[in-house]
Structure formats: C-alpha cells, structure tokens
Write an enzyme that holds these catalytic residues in place. Structure first.
Site, short mmCIF file in Angstrom:
data_model
loop_
_atom_site.label_atom_id
_atom_site.label_comp_id
_atom_site.label_asym_id
_atom_site.label_seq_id
_atom_site.Cartn_x
_atom_site.Cartn_y
_atom_site.Cartn_z
CE1 TYR A 286 26.02 41.93 27.84
CE2 TYR A 286 27.79 43.19 28.84
CZ TYR A 286 27.27 42.49 27.76
OH TYR A 286 28.02 42.34 26.62
CB SER B 178 34.05 35.14 23.59
OG SER B 178 32.89 35.15 24.37
N PRO B 179 37.49 36.59 23.96
CG PRO B 179 38.95 37.87 25.22
CD PRO B 179 37.49 37.62 25.02
CG LEU B 180 40.24 33.80 27.21
CD1 LEU B 180 40.12 33.48 28.70
CD2 LEU B 180 41.72 33.91 26.81
N GLY B 181 37.63 32.39 23.47
CA GLY B 181 36.80 31.48 22.68
C GLY B 181 36.23 30.36 23.53
CG PHE C 273 39.69 28.20 29.64
CD1 PHE C 273 40.67 27.35 30.13
CD2 PHE C 273 40.09 29.46 29.17
CE1 PHE C 273 42.01 27.72 30.17
CE2 PHE C 273 41.42 29.85 29.21
CZ PHE C 273 42.38 28.97 29.70
N1 LIG Z 1 29.04 42.44 21.95
C1 LIG Z 1 28.59 41.24 22.19
O1 LIG Z 1 27.69 40.72 21.50
C2 LIG Z 1 29.16 40.47 23.34
C3 LIG Z 1 28.85 39.11 23.51
C4 LIG Z 1 29.41 38.42 24.58
C5 LIG Z 1 30.28 39.08 25.47
N2 LIG Z 1 30.54 40.41 25.29
C6 LIG Z 1 31.49 41.12 26.20
O2 LIG Z 1 32.71 40.43 26.23
C7 LIG Z 1 33.09 40.16 27.59
C8 LIG Z 1 33.93 38.94 27.66
O3 LIG Z 1 33.25 37.79 27.17
P1 LIG Z 1 33.57 36.35 27.75
O4 LIG Z 1 33.26 36.34 29.21
O5 LIG Z 1 32.93 35.34 26.89
O6 LIG Z 1 35.18 36.36 27.55
P2 LIG Z 1 36.41 35.48 27.95
O7 LIG Z 1 37.36 36.36 28.68
O8 LIG Z 1 36.89 34.84 26.67
O9 LIG Z 1 35.90 34.31 28.88
C9 LIG Z 1 35.77 34.47 30.25
C10 LIG Z 1 35.51 33.14 30.88
O10 LIG Z 1 36.67 32.32 30.76
C11 LIG Z 1 37.00 31.83 32.04
N3 LIG Z 1 38.47 31.68 32.16
C12 LIG Z 1 39.42 32.61 31.92
N4 LIG Z 1 40.66 32.10 32.12
C13 LIG Z 1 40.46 30.82 32.50
C14 LIG Z 1 41.34 29.77 32.87
N5 LIG Z 1 42.66 29.95 32.88
N6 LIG Z 1 40.80 28.59 33.19
C15 LIG Z 1 39.47 28.40 33.19
N7 LIG Z 1 38.56 29.37 32.85
C16 LIG Z 1 39.07 30.56 32.51
C17 LIG Z 1 36.50 32.87 33.02
O11 LIG Z 1 36.30 32.31 34.28
P3 LIG Z 1 36.52 33.20 35.63
O12 LIG Z 1 35.50 34.30 35.59
O13 LIG Z 1 36.29 32.21 36.72
O14 LIG Z 1 37.92 33.71 35.58
C18 LIG Z 1 35.20 33.31 32.34
O15 LIG Z 1 34.16 32.42 32.67
C19 LIG Z 1 31.75 40.11 28.34
O16 LIG Z 1 31.89 40.36 29.71
C20 LIG Z 1 31.00 41.22 27.64
O17 LIG Z 1 31.38 42.47 28.20
C21 LIG Z 1 30.02 41.10 24.24
#
Ligand SMILES: NC(=O)c1ccc[n+]([C@@H]2O[C@H](COP(=O)([O-])OP(=O)(O)OC[C@H]3O[C@@H](n4cnc5c(N)ncnc54)[C@H](OP(=O)(O)O)[C@@H]3O)[C@@H](O)[C@H]2O)c1
Length: 288
Positions: A47, A201-204, A207
């Site tokens: 990361y 990526s629980p929000l997929g 957004f």
């Molecule tokens: N194991 C693996 O292969 C793998 C791969 C990918 C990720 N991960 C892990 O999973 C974590 C989460 O992944 P993710 O970041 O994709 O998850 P996510 O929680 O689904 O997405 C986060 C994104 O959504 C945005 N968001 C949330 N609420 C919103 C809203 N109401 N309106 C507009 N945008 C909104 C956030 O923006 P803001 O930041 O501005 O709130 C952020 O950019 C990572 O940090 C990492 O630790 C693991």
C-alpha cells in the site's frame, strides 16, 4: 476491545495511494476510529507503493492507543512495480524467504512485535502449501503472527492450504455490485468450514461508476433510505452483512463521519424481500 470490530478500517488510500494524510492526520484518524468502536486496521506491504505501513506505524506510536487494544492485519505476496521495487512484471511470490522478509518488514514498519492477522494477498499457481505451513508455524511459535488467512482465494485454493494450516480468514471482494462469491459456493464453503470472511470494496462500484446497474440500484435504494432512515452506503453495507457468513466489511473511507455511519449500518435489519429487490436491481432481471 479484544475481538475484531464489526467494521475494519482499510488503509489502502490513507497515504500515497490516495489522501496523503500526514502523521498528525493519521494519528487523529486512528484515535477517532477507536472512539467510534473500530479497533482493526487493514494493511498490505504494497500500500502506498510500500510506504503506508511505515506512515501508519509512526502515527500509531504517536496516538494514545495501546497496541493490545488494536488489531493489525497485513498481507504479503504481491510483487508490485513502483519506485521502491525493480520488477519488470507484476507477480506473486510465496517462497519461504519472501514471506519471512516481507512480514519482518511489515513488523518493522508498523513498529510492532506481532501481526494479528497475516494474509496471503492473492492466490498463485506456484504456491507450495508445505512452504507456507513451515513459515506460518515458525511465525506462530515466535509469537510474530497470531492468526493466518488468505485473500482472494476460491474454495479449492483455501482447501489446498487448509490441509496444512489453520486458515481463519479469507478477505474477498464482496458487495451488491460484485456478489459473485455468494453464488459460486465460496461463502457456503466458508460457513461450513468456519472460515471468517472480510469484504473489501464493500460499497462496490456504486459511487465509482455510472452504469445501468448502478442506476437501477439507485432507484431501488431510494425508498429504502426512507424506510430504514439510512444513507446509501449504510443500505449497501446492510445488504452484505445480512449474509449468514457474517461478513466483516473493510471500509476504505478516511472520513470519520462515513466510518461512523458504517458502524451504525449494523442497526439496520433489512427485510428479505428488500434484500432480493436490491439483488434484482443489480442483476437487471427478475429473480427466477
Ligand atoms: N485484499 C485485497 O485484494 C484488497 C483489494 C482492495 C482493497 N482492499 C482493502 O479494502 C479496503 C476498502 O476498499 P475500498 O476503498 O475499495 O472500499 P469502499 O469502502 O467500498 O470504498 C471506499 C471509497 O468509497 C468512497 N465513498 C464512501 N462513501 C461514499 C459516499 N457516500 N459518496 C461518495 N463516495 C463514497 C470513499 O470516499 P472517501 O474516502 O472520500 O470517503 C472511498 O473512495 C482498502 O482500504 C483495503 O484495505 C483489499
């Protein structure tokens, strides 16, 4: 808090891969997370191009939080091309030497004596279960790794490792917009074999992408926001956490308001009919 919190905070975009938080900002975010009941932080060696663990480690030391109260997850295995590496091809490496070196680096960067949960980041056809077993046993004996798991592994790949190791967690992509593991047998396998699930990526793509499926989901979701007095992201989280595999979402936001609202999403008891209405909207065809 001894156990993992119901929401894990993902650090992927805390540093160079996103918000570029400085030590003061990271420290505040860590402390705020504890105030709202999040004690667990998801990392990977790569990361921020191999930089975020270090910034987090420094920030955690500055915080008022004692190490025993927190859970640190990290991952190894991806050989990522960036300034800090000199690979020509991105690849996965699971030799004993690499796992040991990478984990020792993570321990150093995170300024900790132990990792609560070490995950193999992605499956590789070249992965040798005997090597993995040897390294994990060594780390557990030394007290450097408390629990072991995998990420993005299908049920056959988990099975292969399960003969040698105790796999406690599988961290997978899972959301309303990417629910494939609910239907390919992986989550059924995980319930049966008591393997706990974390969803990245629980929000997929909700957004992130403007496409027909997300438009249909948005239309179906609007009245549910009113019904459950919840935000869009809370409904999306409540959708995955209704699954009986008791999914722990890893939330990627650095906004404490959004993290708090994620914690509160567990208060929503979504009806089964609403759950299927969202699935139908995502699929774009009637439930058969
Ligand atoms: N194991 C693996 O292969 C793998 C791969 C990918 C990720 N991960 C892990 O999973 C974590 C989460 O992944 P993710 O970041 O994709 O998850 P996510 O929680 O689904 O997405 C986060 C994104 O959504 C945005 N968001 C949330 N609420 C919103 C809203 N109401 N309106 C507009 N945008 C909104 C956030 O923006 P803001 O930041 O501005 O709130 C952020 O950019 C990572 O940090 C990492 O630790 C693991």
């Amino acid at each position: 808090m001894k156990n993992y919190s119901k929401i894990v905070s993902g650090t992927m975009t805390w540093g160079d891969w996103g918000k570029n938080l400085n030590v003061k900002e990271m420290t505040k975010l860590i402390e705020n997370c504890f105030e709202i009941g999040i004690n667990c932080f998801d990392h990977a060696d790569i990361y921020g191009g191999y930089t975020t663990e270090f910034s987090f480690g420094k920030s955690f030391k500055e915080s008022q939080i004692s190490r025993e109260k927190a859970k640190f997850i990290t991952k190894c295995g991806i050989q990522y091309i960036c300034e800090k590496s000199n690979y020509k091809v991105k690849h996965y490496e699971y030799s004993k030497k690499h796992i040991i070196d990478s984990t020792e680096k993570s321990l150093k960067n995170l300024k900790t004596d132990y990792i609560d949960l070490l995950l193999l980041h992605r499956p590789s056809p070249l992965l040798n279960p005997d090597d993995i077993a040897e390294v994990i046993e060594k780390f557990k004996k030394e007290g450097k790794v408390i629990s072991f798991g995998v990420s993005n592994f299908n049920s056959n790949q988990v099975d292969l490792l399960s003969t040698k190791n105790l796999i406690e967690w599988n961290q997978i992509e899972c959301s309303l917009t990417e629910p494939k593991y609910m239907f390919d047998g992986l989550l059924d396998y995980s319930i049966k074999n008591k393997i706990k699930i974390m969803a990245w990526s629980p929000l997929g793509s909700y957004f992130k992408l403007k496409n027909k499926a997300n438009y249909r989901i948005k239309k179906t979701l609007q009245p549910l926001m009113e019904k459950y007095q919840a935000s869009e992201s809370q409904i999306l989280l409540a959708w995955i956490t209704k699954h009986p595999s008791k999914i722990t979402p890893i939330v990627g936001s650095t906004s404490i308001e959004r993290l708090k609202s994620s914690v509160n999403s567990f208060k929503i008891e979504m009806s089964t009919e609403d759950w299927f209405s969202l699935l139908e909207a995502r699929n774009g065809f009637k439930i058969p």
